[in-house]
Scaffold this active site. Sequence first.
Site, mmCIF file in Angstrom:
data_model
loop_
_atom_site.group_PDB
_atom_site.id
_atom_site.type_symbol
_atom_site.label_atom_id
_atom_site.label_comp_id
_atom_site.label_asym_id
_atom_site.label_seq_id
_atom_site.Cartn_x
_atom_site.Cartn_y
_atom_site.Cartn_z
ATOM 1 N N SER A 24 0.709 -1.010 -0.017
ATOM 2 C CA SER A 24 0.090 0.056 -0.025
ATOM 3 C C SER A 24 0.979 1.158 0.115
ATOM 4 O O SER A 24 0.489 2.187 -0.753
ATOM 5 C CB SER A 24 -0.976 0.024 1.128
ATOM 6 O OG SER A 24 -1.934 -1.135 1.183
ATOM 7 N N THR A 70 -5.711 -3.776 7.671
ATOM 8 C CA THR A 70 -5.733 -5.355 7.145
ATOM 9 C C THR A 70 -5.506 -6.407 8.202
ATOM 10 O O THR A 70 -5.675 -6.025 9.416
ATOM 11 C CB THR A 70 -4.483 -5.259 6.140
ATOM 12 O OG1 THR A 70 -4.355 -6.492 5.501
ATOM 13 C CG2 THR A 70 -3.043 -5.166 6.939
ATOM 14 N N LYS A 74 -9.688 -6.064 10.598
ATOM 15 C CA LYS A 74 -10.951 -5.621 10.273
ATOM 16 C C LYS A 74 -12.151 -5.619 10.879
ATOM 17 O O LYS A 74 -12.998 -4.701 10.715
ATOM 18 C CB LYS A 74 -11.307 -6.172 8.772
ATOM 19 C CG LYS A 74 -10.185 -6.003 7.810
ATOM 20 C CD LYS A 74 -10.424 -6.595 6.625
ATOM 21 C CE LYS A 74 -9.250 -6.175 5.231
ATOM 22 N NZ LYS A 74 -9.666 -6.640 4.001
ATOM 23 N N ASP A 111 -13.256 -2.847 -0.455
ATOM 24 C CA ASP A 111 -12.665 -4.175 -1.153
ATOM 25 C C ASP A 111 -13.886 -4.434 -2.239
ATOM 26 O O ASP A 111 -13.363 -5.140 -3.248
ATOM 27 C CB ASP A 111 -12.835 -5.283 -0.019
ATOM 28 C CG ASP A 111 -11.517 -5.242 0.907
ATOM 29 O OD1 ASP A 111 -10.335 -4.556 0.452
ATOM 30 O OD2 ASP A 111 -11.558 -5.738 2.046
ATOM 31 N N GLY A 139 -14.360 -17.023 3.411
ATOM 32 C CA GLY A 139 -13.703 -16.006 4.651
ATOM 33 C C GLY A 139 -13.936 -14.563 4.283
ATOM 34 O O GLY A 139 -15.027 -14.065 3.748
ATOM 35 N N ALA A 141 -12.527 -12.092 2.484
ATOM 36 C CA ALA A 141 -12.659 -11.757 1.022
ATOM 37 C C ALA A 141 -13.906 -12.138 0.473
ATOM 38 O O ALA A 141 -14.204 -11.408 -0.473
ATOM 39 C CB ALA A 141 -11.123 -12.194 0.609
ATOM 40 N N ARG A 162 -14.798 -25.629 2.433
ATOM 41 C CA ARG A 162 -14.271 -26.848 3.124
ATOM 42 C C ARG A 162 -15.309 -27.020 4.503
ATOM 43 O O ARG A 162 -15.633 -28.064 4.671
ATOM 44 C CB ARG A 162 -12.874 -26.859 3.319
ATOM 45 C CG ARG A 162 -12.051 -27.012 2.009
ATOM 46 C CD ARG A 162 -10.689 -27.230 2.333
ATOM 47 N NE ARG A 162 -9.901 -27.203 1.343
ATOM 48 C CZ ARG A 162 -9.888 -28.141 0.117
ATOM 49 N NH1 ARG A 162 -10.572 -29.221 0.377
ATOM 50 N NH2 ARG A 162 -8.890 -28.165 -0.827
ATOM 51 N N ILE A 228 -8.184 -14.220 -6.570
ATOM 52 C CA ILE A 228 -8.101 -12.556 -5.860
ATOM 53 C C ILE A 228 -6.454 -12.775 -5.243
ATOM 54 O O ILE A 228 -6.071 -11.703 -4.841
ATOM 55 C CB ILE A 228 -8.810 -12.229 -4.744
ATOM 56 C CG1 ILE A 228 -8.870 -13.290 -3.614
ATOM 57 C CG2 ILE A 228 -10.297 -12.159 -4.913
ATOM 58 C CD1 ILE A 228 -9.394 -12.706 -2.493
ATOM 59 N N GLY A 251 -5.562 -10.991 -9.604
ATOM 60 C CA GLY A 251 -5.980 -10.343 -8.460
ATOM 61 C C GLY A 251 -5.391 -8.920 -8.268
ATOM 62 O O GLY A 251 -5.750 -8.380 -7.162
#
Length: 289
Positions: A24, A70, A74, A111, A139, A141, A162, A228, A251
Amino acid sequence: MTDAGSTSGPVAGVIGQPIAHSLSPLIHNTWLKRFGLPGCYERREIAPEYFDRDVRSLLTQEGWVGMNVTLPHKQAACDFCDCLDPAARRLGAVNTIVTLSDGRFEGRNTDLYGFRTNLENAPGWSRTGRDAALVLGAGGAARAVVAALQDLGFRQIFIANRSLDKAQDLALALDYSNSLHAVAWAEIPGLLPKCDFLVNTTSLGMVGQPPLLIDLTRLPTGAFVTDIVYKPLETALLTQARARGNRVVDGLGMLLYQAVPGFQAWFNPPSTPVVDAQLRDNILKAMAV
């Protein structure tokens, strides 16, 4: 660490743990130099147990105008902020904090914007005729990706994970249109023929992570495939999809585009910062070091 930029003017940055790998600063300081604006963008590592104390210190005592957030912060950022923008409320996560003119801290989530904008600027992308999507992973993302696909109007979105319960939780959290379906990982082969969009939101296939083992034989060649993951830029999933004629997008663009709204809020540029080939090349060179 500033990486570039001026020591005068607004200061923003990115926080997380670990944070040394973050790209970043390179993105934001490149834009500052392009616009000739004062200010800088830094990295700061913050441990979870000191989140509230250290973030408040950065935003008040050190005078930061805002920050990117990050892993693993979050959710903590969501609880910390005085108010949330619609995307952050919808996703239950904050990746951007902005100090408002009245001194309150607003949590935002860019995002969703980053994923959607990367897709819309990808060569060959067309929303036409794309009705069913398969999302791998459930998750943090995945939340932004699923929300973006909802906004794009996909009528059916399958979330394969999973741990089926995590996929079910995500579907319940975001399903305002009865379009989301949580499915077991073992169901992926049977779903591929029905899908015209496939996206990997897991860390599988990333450098240092286990491979993503998926056979795309049954996926229509007209389906669009994206990942991603951007380390490596060309994941095994994208290589397999490209070889069989599917259109693909990597991504890296999501990372670059999600930075745009924060930069605009913190540094007030005269125009929207551009995500272009030169910026991508700079990032790729930094990744190769």
